[in-house]
Design an enzyme around this catalytic site. Structure first.
Site, PDB file in Angstrom:
ATOM      1  N   ASN A  83      -3.886   2.592 158.140  1.00  0.00           N
ATOM      2  CA  ASN A  83      -4.804   3.498 158.819  1.00  0.00           C
ATOM      3  C   ASN A  83      -4.926   4.803 158.037  1.00  0.00           C
ATOM      4  O   ASN A  83      -4.290   4.987 157.007  1.00  0.00           O
ATOM      5  CB  ASN A  83      -4.328   3.724 160.258  1.00  0.00           C
ATOM      6  CG  ASN A  83      -5.474   3.932 161.217  1.00  0.00           C
ATOM      7  OD1 ASN A  83      -6.457   4.590 160.892  1.00  0.00           O
ATOM      8  ND2 ASN A  83      -5.353   3.370 162.413  1.00  0.00           N
ATOM      9  N   HIS A 113      14.642  13.787 144.128  1.00  0.00           N
ATOM     10  CA  HIS A 113      15.056  14.864 143.245  1.00  0.00           C
ATOM     11  C   HIS A 113      16.563  15.024 143.320  1.00  0.00           C
ATOM     12  O   HIS A 113      17.166  14.827 144.382  1.00  0.00           O
ATOM     13  CB  HIS A 113      14.344  16.156 143.634  1.00  0.00           C
ATOM     14  CG  HIS A 113      12.858  16.019 143.591  1.00  0.00           C
ATOM     15  ND1 HIS A 113      12.135  16.140 142.426  1.00  0.00           N
ATOM     16  CD2 HIS A 113      11.958  15.719 144.556  1.00  0.00           C
ATOM     17  CE1 HIS A 113      10.856  15.938 142.687  1.00  0.00           C
ATOM     18  NE2 HIS A 113      10.721  15.676 143.972  1.00  0.00           N
ATOM     19  N   GLY A 140       2.767   5.555 163.932  1.00  0.00           N
ATOM     20  CA  GLY A 140       2.205   6.767 163.347  1.00  0.00           C
ATOM     21  C   GLY A 140       3.256   7.772 162.911  1.00  0.00           C
ATOM     22  O   GLY A 140       4.324   7.887 163.494  1.00  0.00           O
ATOM     23  N   ALA A 158       6.973   5.273 166.127  1.00  0.00           N
ATOM     24  CA  ALA A 158       6.251   6.450 165.661  1.00  0.00           C
ATOM     25  C   ALA A 158       7.198   7.624 165.445  1.00  0.00           C
ATOM     26  O   ALA A 158       8.145   7.830 166.195  1.00  0.00           O
ATOM     27  CB  ALA A 158       5.176   6.826 166.675  1.00  0.00           C
ATOM     28  N   ARG A 164      17.440   4.524 155.513  1.00  0.00           N
ATOM     29  CA  ARG A 164      18.294   3.419 155.059  1.00  0.00           C
ATOM     30  C   ARG A 164      17.640   2.099 155.450  1.00  0.00           C
ATOM     31  O   ARG A 164      16.698   2.064 156.241  1.00  0.00           O
ATOM     32  CB  ARG A 164      19.685   3.531 155.657  1.00  0.00           C
ATOM     33  CG  ARG A 164      19.720   3.499 157.169  1.00  0.00           C
ATOM     34  CD  ARG A 164      21.126   3.630 157.720  1.00  0.00           C
ATOM     35  NE  ARG A 164      21.675   4.941 157.504  1.00  0.00           N
ATOM     36  CZ  ARG A 164      21.855   5.846 158.444  1.00  0.00           C
ATOM     37  NH1 ARG A 164      21.534   5.575 159.680  1.00  0.00           N
ATOM     38  NH2 ARG A 164      22.360   7.017 158.162  1.00  0.00           N
TER      39      ARG A 164
END
Length: 187
Positions: A83, A113, A140, A158, A164
């Site tokens: 979506n 990082h 979402g 959502a 993990r």
């Protein structure tokens, strides 16, 4: 070893390497073109996405706006649907199985990082692959972090942050995302 080879090998690499910058720019141009097409031009959008992505199933759909870093590191299976607002930072491979449904505003981030500030401040980063099985629904605003594997027959709730691996046949939710309910295996 080139910076691209280091990136693909999971080693620290310089993302500002001219080759990688050029590859990302080309990808962003294709993403921009796809995102600017009117909603009725789905065949043209799909053709551009097939050019951009590493491999696709016969039937897939990605709603605009969609962004990725390279494109060729992304594989989507049959009946894939993403979506609006999907972002895939594909510095490492991102593989989606068949029948994967992604709700709005989800991110799949292979880039990471270093924790050490001195190393991080040199501009080096690393990438770890993300794998999503088949028959998966991702709710979402879900974020999937580097190196995660999500099994098959899974629902991710959502707003979850998947830090993990998630096993097969579960509903998983939260930050960090954890299994909260088992699902019966698919027949």
């Amino acid at each position: 070893m080139t910076e691209r080879e280091k990136m693909l090998a999971g080693e620290l690499y310089n993302a500002e390497d001219p080759e990688l910058v050029s590859l990302r720019r080309t990808c962003k141009e294709l993403c921009h073109t796809c995102n600017q097409l009117s909603p009725g031009r789905t065949e043209e959008r799909d053709a551009l996405l097939r050019r951009l992505l590493g491999r696709t199933g016969e039937q897939f759909h990605i709603e605009p706006v969609f962004w990725c870093d390279y494109g060729w590191n992304i594989t989507v299976g049959e009946q894939f649907y993403a979506n609006h607002g999907c972002v895939i930072l594909d510095c490492a491979p991102v593989v989606f199985g068949d029948h994967v449904f992604i709700a709005p505003n989800c991110g799949f981030y292979t880039a990471g990082h270093p924790l050490d500030a001195e190393t991080r401040n040199t501009g080096l980063e690393y990438a770890r692959p993300i794998t999503v099985g088949s028959d998966v629904w991702i709710g979402g605003n879900v974020t999937v972090l580097p190196g995660v594997t999500i099994g098959s027959n899974v629902v991710i709730g959502a707003g979850s942050v998947v830090t993990r691996d998630i096993p097969d046949h579960v509903v998983a939710v939260g930050n960090p995302c954890r299994p909260v309910k088992e699902l019966p295996p698919r027949k």
